[in-house]
Design a protein around this motif. Structure first.
Motif, PDB file in Angstrom:
ATOM      1  N   ALA A   1      -6.637   7.654   3.815  1.00  0.00           N
ATOM      2  CA  ALA A   1      -5.841   8.719   3.038  1.00  0.00           C
ATOM      3  C   ALA A   1      -5.202   8.321   1.759  1.00  0.00           C
ATOM      4  O   ALA A   1      -5.420   9.035   0.667  1.00  0.00           O
ATOM      5  CB  ALA A   1      -4.747   9.315   4.003  1.00  0.00           C
ATOM      6  N   LEU A   2      -4.725   7.305   1.720  1.00  0.00           N
ATOM      7  CA  LEU A   2      -4.089   6.843   0.497  1.00  0.00           C
ATOM      8  C   LEU A   2      -5.050   6.723  -0.642  1.00  0.00           C
ATOM      9  O   LEU A   2      -4.824   7.067  -1.837  1.00  0.00           O
ATOM     10  CB  LEU A   2      -3.292   5.441   0.635  1.00  0.00           C
ATOM     11  CG  LEU A   2      -2.232   5.659   1.495  1.00  0.00           C
ATOM     12  CD1 LEU A   2      -1.427   4.222   1.752  1.00  0.00           C
ATOM     13  CD2 LEU A   2      -0.832   6.405   0.590  1.00  0.00           C
ATOM     14  N   GLU A   3      -6.028   6.221  -0.308  1.00  0.00           N
ATOM     15  CA  GLU A   3      -7.445   5.861  -1.176  1.00  0.00           C
ATOM     16  C   GLU A   3      -7.826   7.136  -1.913  1.00  0.00           C
ATOM     17  O   GLU A   3      -7.974   7.431  -3.094  1.00  0.00           O
ATOM     18  CB  GLU A   3      -8.382   5.135  -0.724  1.00  0.00           C
ATOM     19  CG  GLU A   3      -9.438   4.397  -1.649  1.00  0.00           C
ATOM     20  CD  GLU A   3     -10.753   5.020  -1.539  1.00  0.00           C
ATOM     21  OE1 GLU A   3     -11.471   5.003  -0.446  1.00  0.00           O
ATOM     22  OE2 GLU A   3     -11.401   5.594  -2.428  1.00  0.00           O
ATOM     23  N   LEU A   4      -8.042   7.953  -0.932  1.00  0.00           N
ATOM     24  CA  LEU A   4      -8.646   9.342  -1.381  1.00  0.00           C
ATOM     25  C   LEU A   4      -7.512  10.078  -2.032  1.00  0.00           C
ATOM     26  O   LEU A   4      -8.126  10.889  -3.216  1.00  0.00           O
ATOM     27  CB  LEU A   4      -9.194  10.223  -0.224  1.00  0.00           C
ATOM     28  CG  LEU A   4     -10.236   9.782   0.508  1.00  0.00           C
ATOM     29  CD1 LEU A   4     -10.544  10.551   1.747  1.00  0.00           C
ATOM     30  CD2 LEU A   4     -11.462   9.479  -0.479  1.00  0.00           C
ATOM     31  N   ILE A   5      -6.205  10.259  -1.737  1.00  0.00           N
ATOM     32  CA  ILE A   5      -5.224  10.855  -2.312  1.00  0.00           C
ATOM     33  C   ILE A   5      -5.132  10.487  -4.054  1.00  0.00           C
ATOM     34  O   ILE A   5      -5.248  11.346  -4.996  1.00  0.00           O
ATOM     35  CB  ILE A   5      -4.191  10.925  -1.974  1.00  0.00           C
ATOM     36  CG1 ILE A   5      -3.980  11.964  -0.549  1.00  0.00           C
ATOM     37  CG2 ILE A   5      -2.779  11.150  -2.642  1.00  0.00           C
ATOM     38  CD1 ILE A   5      -3.080  11.589   0.377  1.00  0.00           C
ATOM     39  N   GLY A   6      -5.363   9.078  -4.207  1.00  0.00           N
ATOM     40  CA  GLY A   6      -5.219   8.539  -5.532  1.00  0.00           C
ATOM     41  C   GLY A   6      -6.364   8.797  -6.114  1.00  0.00           C
ATOM     42  O   GLY A   6      -6.082   9.389  -7.286  1.00  0.00           O
ATOM     43  N   ARG A   7      -7.365   8.563  -5.486  1.00  0.00           N
ATOM     44  CA  ARG A   7      -9.086   8.868  -6.290  1.00  0.00           C
ATOM     45  C   ARG A   7      -9.085  10.401  -6.797  1.00  0.00           C
ATOM     46  O   ARG A   7      -9.417  10.652  -7.768  1.00  0.00           O
ATOM     47  CB  ARG A   7     -10.230   8.479  -5.542  1.00  0.00           C
ATOM     48  CG  ARG A   7     -11.208   8.083  -6.237  1.00  0.00           C
ATOM     49  CD  ARG A   7     -12.372   7.580  -5.120  1.00  0.00           C
ATOM     50  NE  ARG A   7     -13.482   8.456  -4.963  1.00  0.00           N
ATOM     51  CZ  ARG A   7     -14.072   8.245  -3.925  1.00  0.00           C
ATOM     52  NH1 ARG A   7     -13.931   7.363  -2.976  1.00  0.00           N
ATOM     53  NH2 ARG A   7     -15.108   9.393  -3.787  1.00  0.00           N
ATOM     54  N   PHE A   8      -8.562  11.183  -5.713  1.00  0.00           N
ATOM     55  CA  PHE A   8      -8.730  12.608  -6.405  1.00  0.00           C
ATOM     56  C   PHE A   8      -7.625  13.541  -6.798  1.00  0.00           C
ATOM     57  O   PHE A   8      -7.593  14.617  -6.980  1.00  0.00           O
ATOM     58  CB  PHE A   8      -9.049  13.483  -4.934  1.00  0.00           C
ATOM     59  CG  PHE A   8     -10.575  12.941  -4.456  1.00  0.00           C
ATOM     60  CD1 PHE A   8     -11.659  13.720  -5.063  1.00  0.00           C
ATOM     61  CD2 PHE A   8     -10.863  12.012  -3.777  1.00  0.00           C
ATOM     62  CE1 PHE A   8     -12.989  13.500  -4.851  1.00  0.00           C
ATOM     63  CE2 PHE A   8     -12.462  11.623  -3.521  1.00  0.00           C
ATOM     64  CZ  PHE A   8     -13.308  12.351  -3.985  1.00  0.00           C
TER      65      PHE A   8
END
Lengths: 366, 508
Positions: free
Chosen positions: B381-388
């Motif tokens: 979740a943290l990764e995707l939220i940052g990336r998107f």
């Protein structure tokens, strides 16, 4: 939304403070309602409440009785909470409890000479199976035809209760029981062990274990995740390829099984026989408990303990002339305030400054 | 103000968070006229009429009725002033009779109404306009067309002189539509003003005395009967603007990912929703599906994601036959879906972002035997939220509290991160503001560059032109044409959307 001068404003996020405050305040409000009724009927509420709580929680005997009462409440509360998690409104906890008790009793009466290590596990599974079947009956039409489970589970309660009554007044009546509607007393192998000289029986371990297991299942497993998704949004569940009908069946069977276990524990741990009215509506009180605990299995244990105390306290103050229905009234009021108070999680109350602050411009209507 | 106008809307502006639904719209209605309000979905027709009927209050602008300025606070006020609306979704109580429904909410009716008197009145009204309804029938017994007539009678019973019909033929059969048009003409002949909200050109041609065309919240043109052709309308509706081209490198043609062969499917009413659809989408290509809403878009998106069974025909993903498989089969073959209904299907409103981001992966990447990988889910979740670039107040709040743009980012983050072979994107920017729209478009083009096949369903032709490599047009469940996007003519697409096939197109 506007009600008179109060405006409800949607919160940007659910309030964590309210999540704790609502149940706590609800309990106090319920006590306040009870106090008003006590006052009206010419009694002093505070001493009565003090008596109730000090006797239920403050003495060794009272505390052990409170725990005894909390066992079926805890199990049935956990049972209905499983279904509630998927937004299946299983109101049939009472019937599932009776069928669990019936099935366990059938095992106990059929194999009286077996040793406990064989008989008790058998009764355990029979109790679960009895409740599970009673949970599945309404689940099947619900899963495949969308038949409202609230009505069917509720109606099946009466079937189960009357079935047990038929048995204890008829074929299962103890021939040596002076014509009382009771089955024969269970043999030693069919009785759950108790703690020391108290009446606290191994059903407590069932409850505590199931609470922990359910917590893990709901929060840590794929299946628990599916249950939460289906409960919250069947559309999203279909979108993700989840099998909704199958999950309805499984959830209702598990829900019923745990309620059935509550019945098994009552007859095997406490009554040591089947008799009519052995449950003063545990399956219904369980609904309030599950709701008060926000369906959190660990919180259900705690709330069941408090409600157990409420029941014990209610019995004790009966001797001073306070009606027994007092407890039912308190329980009902708690649920009432909880349901009403839940709106505060999502909305904030605001006094409206003027009756028409939202209107732009200044002109008049035609 | 001119007394010849019955209703005048002046400079109406209505804003919603992130969207201007109406911008400085002027509209006049004359007594006894049939006035069509034409525009694509989202062009602001319904908002404008909601302002006129008191459902919304305009942010700017004024409403005059019979030369008097009015400010409606509710539809009740509007009805009192003689303006009534028949909504697309009927507001009738099934278990009540027609007469009971007609008087429901009418404050002039006494506490103990005389039903036979009311029934007589209703019969008089209905026979006066040729609106056949039986006031004693129960609503559940009625056909859709009859229910609509009940709604019209209800407004006439309350004395409305201006009737607004919102997409009245959307739910009707051809015969019922014909009947309705006869009723509308009769009402106009007797001096009532009828506003018909529509996006169907032929209806405008058939009944409108005047037509006002809305595009992107603005009134772009008003025509009088005889002063316009179908082509004029299509042009005004779709717009002539040069489409804003983003840098879109030429498609690198790869293998066919999705192939539909002669696919038929039923719609929710049990009628044919898709008829003989044959389409292919290649990797690295965006196929845009143009069409007015309700012409099979929903059915198409559901058929290619396994949510709706195909009645006939064959669906292949990467050469494997997946006809008859459920959503799980499509997910497992790498079909990602950005559905029309974000909060009703794509996301679980009551669960938090972490849980929503594993909806497609909880059985696969995020599973450890029967358990979920909580830590994996959180770092995912943290990764995707940052990336998107999803903005969140907390990872653990239910997602229903998020804004539309952020919800769509969250949804796309999940669907794209599964590294799909095919993305089915349905109205991906509906309700989003410009920044969020751009972000979504950029994400889709990135996916295209990476060789993903994309099926883009949209009502916004600009969006389709901007993103697509090829455009297929849907009309009444069938494909009326497939054309390359470069060099495609907005007019031509507009006409195909109205069901005129290329062959039948007449010159002006």
């Amino acid at each position: 939304m506007k009600i008179g001068l109060i405006t409800l404003e949607k919160r940007a996020a659910p309030s964590p403070i309210m999540a704790v405050m609502v149940p706590v305040v609800s309990v106090f409000m319920a006590l306040l309602v009870g106090a008003i009724f006590l006052k009206i009927t010419g009694r002093e509420p505070l001493p009565i409440y003090f008596e109730m709580f000090s006797r239920a929680f403050g003495t060794r005997y009272g505390l052990s009785e409170t725990i005894v009462k909390s066992i079926p409440l805890m199990l049935a509360g956990l049972g209905v909470a499983v279904a509630f998690r998927m937004q299946l409104w299983n109101i049939g906890g009472e019937g599932q409890l009776f069928m669990g008790a019936f099935a366990a009793t059938w095992v106990a009466l059929s194999f009286p000479d077996q040793a406990a290590y064989l008989l008790l596990p058998l009764m355990f599974f029979a109790g679960c199976a009895g409740g599970a079947v009673w949970g599945l009956l309404p689940a099947i039409p619900r899963a495949y035809m969308g038949v409202n489970e609230i009505i069917t589970t509720l109606m099946l309660n009466y079937v189960a209760i009357l079935w047990v009554e038929y048995l204890v007044y008829g074929p299962w009546k103890d021939p040596h029981g002076y014509n009382f509607p009771l089955t024969a007393k269970f043999t030693a192998g069919a009785i759950l062990p108790t703690m020391g000289d108290s009446r606290i029986h191994a059903g407590l371990l069932f409850g505590l274990t199931i609470a922990v297991v359910l917590w893990v299942v709901f929060n840590r497993t794929k299946w628990g995740y599916e249950v939460r998704v289906i409960g919250d949004s069947p559309g999203a569940a279909r979108f993700a390829g989840m099998n909704i009908p199958r999950n309805i069946l499984v959830v209702m069977a598990v829900s019923g099984a745990i309620c059935g276990l509550a019945g098994m524990a009552e007859v095997s741990g406490l009554m040591h026989r089947l008799q009519p009215g052995f449950s003063p509506g545990y399956g219904y009180t369980a609904i309030i408990i599950a709701w008060l605990a926000k369906l959190n299995p660990l919180a259900i244990v705690l709330v069941a303990f408090l409600f157990g105390g409420l029941q014990v306290g209610g019995y004790i103050v009966q001797t001073t002339g306070v009606p027994a229905t007092m407890v039912a009234m308190l329980q009902g009021s708690v649920l009432f305030f909880i349901l009403g108070g839940d709106i505060l999680l999502r909305y904030r109350l605001r006094w409206r400054r003027s009756p028409d602050s939202g209107a732009p411009g200044k002109g008049v209507g035609a | 103000m001119g007394a010849e106008f019955l209703v005048q809307l002046k400079g109406i502006t209505k804003r919603f968070p992130g969207v201007v639904a109406n911008h400085q719209v002027d509209l006049t209605l004359m007594p006894g006229e049939i006035h069509a309000l034409l525009g694509e979905n989202g062009s602001g027709k319904s908002t404008l009429m909601s302002v006129l009927t008191g459902l919304y209050r305009p942010d700017e602008g004024e409403v005059f009725i019979g030369g008097q300025r009015v400010q409606f606070r509710s539809p009740h006020d509007a009805i009192k002033a003689g303006v009534g609306m028949v909504h697309q979704h009927f507001k009738l109580v099934d278990t009540f009779t027609v007469a009971q429904n007609v008087i429901l909410g009418d404050r002039r009716v006494p506490f103990v109404p005389s039903m036979s008197e009311i029934e007589d009145q209703i019969e008089r009204i209905s026979s006066g306009y040729g609106l056949a309804v039986n006031p004693r029938a129960y609503v559940w017994q009625l056909s859709v067309g009859e229910k609509q007539r009940v709604e019209i009678v209800k407004m006439l019973y309350r004395g409305c002189s201006v009737l607004i019909l919102d997409e009245p033929t959307a739910v009707l059969t051809i015969q019922e539509s014909r009947q309705l048009f006869a009723n509308i003409r009769e009402m106009a002949a007797q001096g009532r003003t009828v506003v018909v909200i529509t996006h169907k050109l032929h209806e405008v041609m058939e009944i409108a005395d005047r037509v006002t065309v809305l595009r992107r919240g603005e009134a772009v043109a008003t025509f009088k009967r005889g002063g316009f052709t179908e082509r004029d309308l299509a042009l005004a509706m779709v717009g002539r603007d040069v489409v804003s081209q983003v840098e879109k490198p030429p498609a690198v043609q790869k293998d066919v990912v999705l192939e539909l062969q002669d696919v038929y499917a039923l719609n929710n009413l049990g009628r044919l929703g898709l008829r003989s659809i044959s389409l292919t989408v290649r990797g690295g290509e965006i196929l845009g599906i143009a069409g007015v809403a309700g012409n099979g878009q929903r059915e198409l998106s559901e058929v290619v994601t396994g949510l709706r069974p195909a009645l006939r025909g064959r669906i292949q993903v990467d050469g494997t036959d997946v006809t008859g498989e459920g959503p799980r089969g499509f997910i497992d073959r790498g079909v990602a879906h950005v559905p029309e209904d974000r909060l009703g299907a794509g996301l679980v409103p009551g669960l938090n972002a972490v849980d929503n981001l594993i909806l497609k992966e909880y059985r696969r990447k995020m599973a450890r035997g029967p358990f979920l990988d909580r830590r994996g889910a959180e770092s995912n979740a943290l990764e995707l939220i940052g990336r998107f670039g999803v903005r969140l107040s907390s990872l653990y709040n239910p997602v229903k509290f998020m804004s539309g743009g952020n919800l769509q980012r969250l949804l796309l983050a999940r669907e794209i991160s599964s590294e799909p072979r095919l993305i089915v994107a349905v109205y991906p920017v509906r309700g989003l503001d410009i920044a969020a729209t751009e972000a979504v478009h950029r994400l889709l083009l990135e996916q295209r560059a990476q060789g993903t096949a994309i099926l883009l369903i949209s009502e916004d032709l600009d969006e389709i032109f901007k993103l697509s490599d090829r455009i297929a047009v849907l009309f009444e469940g069938a494909v009326t044409g497939v054309l390359p996007a470069t060099g495609a003519d907005a007019e031509e697409i507009g006409l195909l959307m109205m069901g005129s096939r290329k062959m039948e197109e007449q010159a002006v």
